[in-house]
Design an enzyme around this catalytic site. Structure first.
Site, PDB file in Angstrom:
ATOM      1  N   ASP A   9       2.749   7.765   0.455  1.00 24.83           N
ATOM      2  CA  ASP A   9       1.596   6.912   0.191  1.00 24.83           C
ATOM      3  C   ASP A   9       0.516   7.795  -0.444  1.00 24.83           C
ATOM      4  OD1 ASP A   9      -0.201   4.648   0.432  1.00 24.83           O
ATOM      5  OD2 ASP A   9      -1.110   5.745   2.103  1.00 24.83           O
ATOM      6  N   LEU A  10      -0.463   7.179  -1.078  1.00 21.73           N
ATOM      7  CA  LEU A  10      -1.518   7.958  -1.737  1.00 21.73           C
ATOM      8  C   LEU A  10      -2.810   7.959  -0.921  1.00 21.73           C
ATOM      9  CD1 LEU A  10      -2.479   9.598  -4.204  1.00 21.73           C
ATOM     10  CD2 LEU A  10      -3.082   7.425  -5.297  1.00 21.73           C
ATOM     11  N   ASP A  11      -3.456   6.805  -0.826  1.00 17.31           N
ATOM     12  CA  ASP A  11      -4.752   6.709  -0.158  1.00 17.31           C
ATOM     13  C   ASP A  11      -4.615   6.919   1.350  1.00 17.31           C
ATOM     14  OD1 ASP A  11      -6.636   5.659  -2.406  1.00 17.31           O
ATOM     15  OD2 ASP A  11      -4.854   4.410  -2.554  1.00 17.31           O
ATOM     16  N   THR A 106       2.320   3.606  -3.850  1.00 15.85           N
ATOM     17  CA  THR A 106       1.004   3.141  -3.443  1.00 15.85           C
ATOM     18  C   THR A 106       0.840   1.641  -3.656  1.00 15.85           C
ATOM     19  OG1 THR A 106      -1.381   3.347  -3.886  1.00 15.85           O
ATOM     20  CG2 THR A 106       0.109   3.779  -5.722  1.00 15.85           C
ATOM     21  N   SER A 107      -0.024   1.047  -2.848  1.00 14.33           N
ATOM     22  CA  SER A 107      -0.343  -0.372  -3.023  1.00 14.33           C
ATOM     23  C   SER A 107      -1.371  -0.572  -4.124  1.00 14.33           C
ATOM     24  CB  SER A 107      -0.873  -0.964  -1.709  1.00 14.33           C
ATOM     25  OG  SER A 107       0.128  -0.975  -0.724  1.00 14.33           O
ATOM     26  N   LYS A 138       3.466  -3.913   0.616  1.00  9.68           N
ATOM     27  CA  LYS A 138       3.533  -3.478   2.005  1.00  9.68           C
ATOM     28  C   LYS A 138       2.810  -4.514   2.883  1.00  9.68           C
ATOM     29  CE  LYS A 138       3.078   1.303   0.362  1.00  9.68           C
ATOM     30  NZ  LYS A 138       2.253   2.536   0.423  1.00  9.68           N
ATOM     31  N   ASP A 163      -0.056   6.682   6.363  1.00  8.97           N
ATOM     32  CA  ASP A 163      -1.122   6.641   7.367  1.00  8.97           C
ATOM     33  C   ASP A 163      -1.419   5.230   7.845  1.00  8.97           C
ATOM     34  OD1 ASP A 163      -4.232   5.950   5.944  1.00  8.97           O
ATOM     35  OD2 ASP A 163      -2.377   5.971   4.773  1.00  8.97           O
TER      36      ASP A 163
END
Length: 219
Positions: A9-11, A106-107, A138, A163
């Protein structure tokens, strides 16, 4: 644990973009008369279009798309305060040095994800899975299934690093092992994750001659 590739994931996992997210969505909430706390408790880990549809149930799809474009522009242009999270840069550089495949899943949309990835000073992933490529965001498994396929691996060969509760559920639903980083204690199915970390800096990665990757939590 063992694997052959990573899906990040990114953020909130690789970069701290919380100040930007909170600014953008809080300002959006003010315009629509929705409390910031209500918005922020819903949006993390989900596609922006999903959140807009949730908070604008009586609006037309055209109106929702207009709001999305405005919000996307705001978030893509605001990178003030975005930084790589502890251990993220060193971990990705380690994976590259060992020639271990990894992707970012990522979303966020590509404009937002690209801006935040650049602001965090991270190396380029082999693949970037963004909202434009994913029909069901997601917590559905689609995003991580796409990520595994792009790496040429089965989901079971991939470790998802996440996260947010929605992302953790997505990774588990895809059939991947999941490492949870600073995940909320009330995250559904958190007990099913392979590892729980407070920082990526505690991960040690090694690679065997047959390509098997060993993942050790030094926390």
């Amino acid at each position: 644990m063992k694997c052959r590739g990573f899906l990040f994931d990114l953020d909130g996992t690789l970069v701290d973009s919380l100040p930007v997210v909170e600014r953008a969505w809080s300002n959006w909430g003010k315009r629509h008369g929705i409390a910031a706390d209500e918005i922020l408790s819903f949006i993390h880990g989900k596609q922006a279009i999903t959140a807009l549809r949730h908070f604008m149930p009586d609006s037309s799809e055209e109106t929702i798309q207009q709001e999305f474009r405005l919000l996307e522009k705001t978030e893509a242009e605001d990178t003030d305060g975005i930084t790589a999270l502890p251990g993220a840069l060193a971990l990705l550089e380690r994976l590259d040095a060992l020639d271990i495949p990894w992707a970012i899943v990522t979303s966020g949309s590509m404009p937002i994800a690209s801006a935040r990835h650049k602001a965090g000073g991270l190396p380029l992933p082999q693949h970037f899975v963004t909202a434009e490529q994913v029909k069901n965001g997601k917590p559905e498994p689609d995003a991580y299934l796409i990520g595994a396929e792009l790496l040429g691996l089965s989901p079971a060969e991939c470790v998802v690093v996440e996260d947010a509760p929605a992302g953790i559920l997505s990774g588990l639903a895809a059939g991947c092992a999941v490492i949870a980083v600073n995940a909320p204690d009330d995250t559904p199915r958190l007990s099913e994750t392979a590892m729980r970390l407070t920082s990526l800096a505690s991960l040690y990665i090694s690679k065997e001659e047959d390509g098997t990757v060993r993942v050790l939590n030094q926390q």
